[in-house]
Scaffold this motif. Sequence first.
Motif, PDB file in Angstrom:
ATOM      1  N   VAL A   1       0.849  -1.203   0.000  1.00  9.26           N
ATOM      2  CA  VAL A   1       0.000   0.000   0.000  1.00  9.26           C
ATOM      3  C   VAL A   1       0.879   1.245   0.000  1.00  9.26           C
ATOM      4  O   VAL A   1       0.674   2.176  -0.781  1.00  9.26           O
ATOM      5  N   LYS A   2       1.899   1.251   0.852  1.00  3.13           N
ATOM      6  CA  LYS A   2       2.797   2.404   0.952  1.00  3.13           C
ATOM      7  C   LYS A   2       3.589   2.601  -0.337  1.00  3.13           C
ATOM      8  O   LYS A   2       3.752   3.719  -0.811  1.00  3.13           O
ATOM      9  N   ARG A   3       4.067   1.515  -0.912  1.00  2.00           N
ATOM     10  CA  ARG A   3       4.822   1.604  -2.167  1.00  2.00           C
ATOM     11  C   ARG A   3       3.934   2.171  -3.261  1.00  2.00           C
ATOM     12  O   ARG A   3       4.316   3.095  -3.978  1.00  2.00           O
ATOM     13  N   ALA A   4       2.720   1.654  -3.385  1.00  2.00           N
ATOM     14  CA  ALA A   4       1.791   2.126  -4.422  1.00  2.00           C
ATOM     15  C   ALA A   4       1.405   3.593  -4.215  1.00  2.00           C
ATOM     16  O   ALA A   4       1.176   4.317  -5.185  1.00  2.00           O
ATOM     17  N   ALA A   5       1.358   4.036  -2.958  1.00  2.00           N
ATOM     18  CA  ALA A   5       0.994   5.419  -2.654  1.00  2.00           C
ATOM     19  C   ALA A   5       2.181   6.378  -2.818  1.00  2.00           C
ATOM     20  O   ALA A   5       2.001   7.587  -2.777  1.00  2.00           O
ATOM     21  N   GLY A   6       3.383   5.825  -2.976  1.00  2.00           N
ATOM     22  CA  GLY A   6       4.566   6.664  -3.154  1.00  2.00           C
ATOM     23  C   GLY A   6       5.143   7.217  -1.868  1.00  2.00           C
ATOM     24  O   GLY A   6       5.837   8.236  -1.885  1.00  2.00           O
ATOM     25  N   VAL A   7       4.886   6.549  -0.752  1.00  2.00           N
ATOM     26  CA  VAL A   7       5.415   7.005   0.529  1.00  2.00           C
ATOM     27  C   VAL A   7       6.901   6.648   0.606  1.00  2.00           C
ATOM     28  O   VAL A   7       7.247   5.468   0.514  1.00  2.00           O
TER      29      VAL A   7
END
Length: 153
Positions: free
Chosen positions: A70-76
């Motif tokens: 989720v974090k990777r996909a959100a660009g965090v």
Amino acid sequence: MKSHIPSRRPLAMIATLAFAAAFAAPVLAAGEEVIMHKDPNCGCCGKWAEHMRAAGFSVKEIKNPNMSEVKRAAGVPQALGSCHTAKVGGYVIEGHVPAADVKRLLAEKPKVAGISAPGMPQGSPGMEGPFPADRYDVVSFTADGRTKVFASH
């Protein structure tokens, strides 16, 4: 006989509408839906959602066992990671960011991908407890990884 003096009613109505419009944007921003992804076993994430609801936001909680994806996909950026990842108004909100900072983000609309309260700072919304509160920064980040302090607490 009719008076030829213009009525002040239309002017008063326009002033009232202008005044209301000036304050409507922050209220509408607070009513935006926050979509929050959280680990199914995390309790502090639910407390952050309660904090956001108390500030006027609608929060949809989605349990997700694969938060790293989720974090990777959100660009965090990895260095800014925390326990939950949310989206509101086209922005990513990572971790225990105070509602006031989210409202400011939505009102100012800076050219950033989102904001984060990196880690899990003690005393931040959802992380209240018997220990003294940490001093922490909320950091903005861009899609290309640039960061800047957005707020200090």
